[in-house]
Design an enzyme around this catalytic site. Structure first.
Site, PDB file in Angstrom:
ATOM      1  CD  GLU A 236      -7.729  -0.954  15.768  1.00  0.00           C
ATOM      2  OE1 GLU A 236      -7.438  -0.128  16.653  1.00  0.00           O
ATOM      3  OE2 GLU A 236      -7.639  -0.722  14.563  1.00  0.00           O
TER       4      GLU A 236
ATOM      5  CG  ASN B  58       0.700   6.704   9.421  1.00  0.00           C
ATOM      6  OD1 ASN B  58       1.234   5.708   9.899  1.00  0.00           O
ATOM      7  ND2 ASN B  58      -0.500   6.665   8.883  1.00  0.00           N
TER       8      ASN B  58
ATOM      9  CG  PHE C 163      -4.226  -8.888  -5.951  1.00  0.00           C
ATOM     10  CD1 PHE C 163      -4.114  -7.802  -6.803  1.00  0.00           C
ATOM     11  CD2 PHE C 163      -5.475  -9.447  -5.753  1.00  0.00           C
ATOM     12  CE1 PHE C 163      -5.232  -7.282  -7.444  1.00  0.00           C
ATOM     13  CE2 PHE C 163      -6.597  -8.935  -6.384  1.00  0.00           C
ATOM     14  CZ  PHE C 163      -6.467  -7.853  -7.228  1.00  0.00           C
TER      15      PHE C 163
ATOM     16  CD  GLU D  70      -2.038   3.780  11.702  1.00  0.00           C
ATOM     17  OE1 GLU D  70      -1.102   3.333  12.384  1.00  0.00           O
ATOM     18  OE2 GLU D  70      -2.391   3.283  10.623  1.00  0.00           O
TER      19      GLU D  70
ATOM     20  CD  GLU E  34      -3.605   6.207   8.174  1.00  0.00           C
ATOM     21  OE1 GLU E  34      -4.213   5.138   8.410  1.00  0.00           O
ATOM     22  OE2 GLU E  34      -2.640   6.294   7.404  1.00  0.00           O
TER      23      GLU E  34
END
Length: 665
Positions: free
Chosen positions: A200, A290, A348, A288, A275
């Site tokens: 997307e 959840n 990270f 989406e 979301e």
């Protein structure tokens, strides 16, 4: 109500569910793999069942093994937590066939909304604004590149069954689309057993805001306001807050009502999250749904007073929601910081090992402040390479956002964690960042503000001078201790020097100190600092009050001073006499070893592939090798042009941190 439930998960979410079940008088069953035999959730549960080897695809996501554990223990219901089987329709169906309640939505809702491709199609049919993209299945990398060009870069490559940032890549060109498609496909297969991918449009400068919904089987669907989740790294949420500092009441209401309408359209029950991405004009677009409990649910609980896990259990037992939409007010502000086993100083990358020290701040629930820590580990426990690197979710609440942020600053500084790399310094630095403090954040915040990675926070002079004054007062306490131990103190009285020089962050600050029974006054940088504290030498945490403001620092001993860590900074602070300060200026600095001609493994992990051969000429940015750790693939790239002289590791090799993968001429 159920008498016994099984938690088909591990770590902090399993511990979280156990706490609520215990409060409700419900017995709990834990499941565990070889790696989790001594895990905290196993210790907390009333019963525990071993379900297989460490890899999740041989234990936690094997439906037959969970069903066997249910039969062994007689559990009447199952809470899936998040991840693993939480959005697996086949699991929900297997439970229904066994006559066991699923503490979550019906299988039909999971099928409709749990799959990202299907959910977007349904949302579009319902008139919900969605992000442009290709919802069909994508066969290979060539097709992914073709579709990406049709949509227009940048694009988001996502696993259809994904979640938690796994199986997601942003591509800005054909090469990144090709690489991202394959990495997303691999991660999706290993994490979810489903390698379907869709693409997307990636909307730049968005804010990620989600609506918490709760529905029962009696036709009631409510929204519990929103959470802002824009502070993300690699598409993984890092800091969340509720409510959002960006939304107005009209937008909040519109998003909430749309989320409820979408949930009702698919017959949704239990807790779920819709979301959205929201642009600068407060236009919002469905991303989406959840169909499970979200990691960040505690901030919603803190501002609404609703225990979402309890409500999930009650809904699964057939009860009607005991409150209405009008009852759900926003009370104060809550912040959540996700503490990960990943080294911010190494871009990270995941870190594993034993927690040699794990002392979270004290949890409190007071009228004007709250501190909550949802965790699944303990001191002496081990962080495994097999699972998600999350260690804990530290949450604070206060009547206002500014006070909630200040509570988080102090809580992070009080959090003692040693033995592994972790992101506490980064979380602390974000709390002080002007953009975060102002609330002007987007999902690009970390990429924009830390483009070269995190190298530690730089403290402003005001805070730096407070730290220096605190170190001076602490040094006085240490000097008295040294005098007592050496026998140089007569009748516990000895005049300790009053004039010192504090070397901190490149500054050399003359200081004088005057002490009394209640504390000490340090004069430094033209200011007076009144300091009180009960700190004693050897204590790893110093809590000070400086001119009436609290200051918390992690303390390590250095010759002639301290290693002090706070607010994302790691400082070597020396407190010298005037003569010592003059001599210290003559000491040479140690030069670090040159590793510029080596490709070092940045984390413990397995070599998935090596993309070059000995003798190859490589260019800046070229992929050299791929390392997998904690279910995430990491592509290591050349930092500059060069020629490969020697390859030390092959695909399949397990490497430690800083182990040499290849050498360059």
């Amino acid at each position: 109500m159920f008498r016994k439930i099984l938690i088909a998960n591990r770590g902090e979410i399993a511990c979280r569910v156990i706490k609520t079940a215990r409060k409700m008088g419900i017995a709990t069953v834990a499941v565990y793999s070889d790696a989790d035999r001594n895990a905290l959730h196993v210790r907390m549960a009333d019963e525990a069942v071993h379900i297989g080897p460490a890899p999740a695809n041989q234990s936690y996501i094997v439906i037959d093994k969970i069903m066997d554990a249910i039969r062994q223990t007689g559990a009447e219901a199952v809470h899936p937590g998040y991840g693993f089987l939480s959005e697996n329709m086949k699991f929900a169906e297997a439970l229904a066939a066994e006559g066991v309640a699923f503490i979550g939505p019906p299988a039909s809702a999971i099928e409709a909304m749990g799959d990202k491709i299907t959910s977007k199609k349904l949302a579009a049919e319902a008139g919900v604004s969605t992000v442009p993209g290709y919802m069909g299945l994508i066969a290979d990398a060539d097709e992914a590149v073709k579709i990406s060009n049709e949509i227009g870069y940048p694009v988001m490559i996502k696993a259809s069954a994904g979640g938690g940032g796994k199986g997601m890549r942003i591509a800005w060109n054909d090469e990144e689309a090709r690489e991202g498609f394959q990495s997303s496909k691999n991660e999706a297969a290993s994490s979810f057993g489903d390698d379907r991918i869709f693409i997307e449009k990636f909307v730049t400068q968005p804010r990620h805001i989600e609506i918490q919904v709760l529905a029962d089987s009696h036709g009631n669907t409510l929204y519990l306001h929103e959470r802002e989740c824009s502070i993300q790294r690699r598409n993984q949420k890092v800091i969340e807050e509720a409510p959002s500092p960006f939304l107005d009441e009209a937008t909040r209401k519109a998003m909430g009502e749309q989320a409820c309408a979408l949930a009702a359209a698919v017959g949704y029950t239990s807790a779920g999250t819709v979301e959205f991405i929201v642009d600068g004009s407060r236009n919002f677009y469905f991303l989406e749904m959840n169909t499970r409990l979200q990691v960040e649910h505690p901030v919603t609980e803190l501002i609404t007073g609703v225990d979402l896990v309890e409500q999930m259990i009650r809904v699964a037992a057939g009860e009607e929601l005991a409150f209405k939409q009008s009852d759900l007010k926003i009370n104060g502000w809550a912040i959540e910081s996700r503490l990960y086993a990943e080294d911010p100083y190494r871009n990270f990358l995941p870190s594993i090992g034993r927690l040699t020290r794990y002392r979270p701040p004290e949890e409190v629930a007071e009228p004007a402040r709250a501190v909550r820590n949802d965790t699944g580990v303990y001191e002496g426990g081990e962080i495994s390479m097999y699972y998600d690197p999350m260690i804990a979710k530290l949450c604070t609440w206060a009547p206002t956002r500014a006070k909630a942020v200040e509570e988080m600053r102090l809580a992070l500084d009080e959090f003692e964690l040693e033995g592994i790399g972790h992101n506490l310094p980064f979380l602390s630095a974000v709390m002080d960042h002007p953009r975060f403090v102002s609330g002007e954040i987007t999902t690009a915040f970390i990429a924009e503000e830390y483009p070269d990675g995190f190298e530690g926070a730089q403290l402003g002079d005001d805070l730096l001078h407070r730290v220096a004054a605190g170190a001076c007062a602490m040094n006085r306490v240490a000097e008295i201790r040294r005098a007592r131990v050496s026998g140089r103190m007569d009748n516990h009285e000895r005049v300790v020097g009053t004039e010192w020089v504090v070397n901190i962050d490149g500054q050399s600050l003359p200081a004088t100190i005057a002490a009394d029974r209640e504390g000490a006054t340090v004069t430094l940088a033209g200011q007076e600092f009144r300091i009180t504290s009960d700190w004693k030498p050897g204590q790893p945490l110093a809590r000070l009050s400086i001119n009436g403001t609290p200051l918390v620092m992690k303390v390590g001993k250095l010759p002639g001073g301290f290693r002090l860590r706070l607010r994302g900074a790691d400082l070597k602070v020396h407190v010298f006499s005037k003569r010592q300060a003059r001599l210290a200026q003559l000491m040479p600095e140690k030069v670090p070893a040159d590793t510029s001609k080596l490709l070092l493994c940045p984390m413990p992990g397995m070599v998935v592939s090596v993309a070059v051969q000995e003798g190859d000429e490589v260019y800046e940015g070229q992929a050299l090798a791929t390392i997998e750790a904690m279910k995430m693939e990491n592509i290591l790239r050349a930092e500059r042009k060069g020629k490969v002289a020697k390859i030390n590791a092959a695909a399949g090799a397990s490497l430690a941190v800083d182990e040499v993968i290849m050498e360059f001429e």
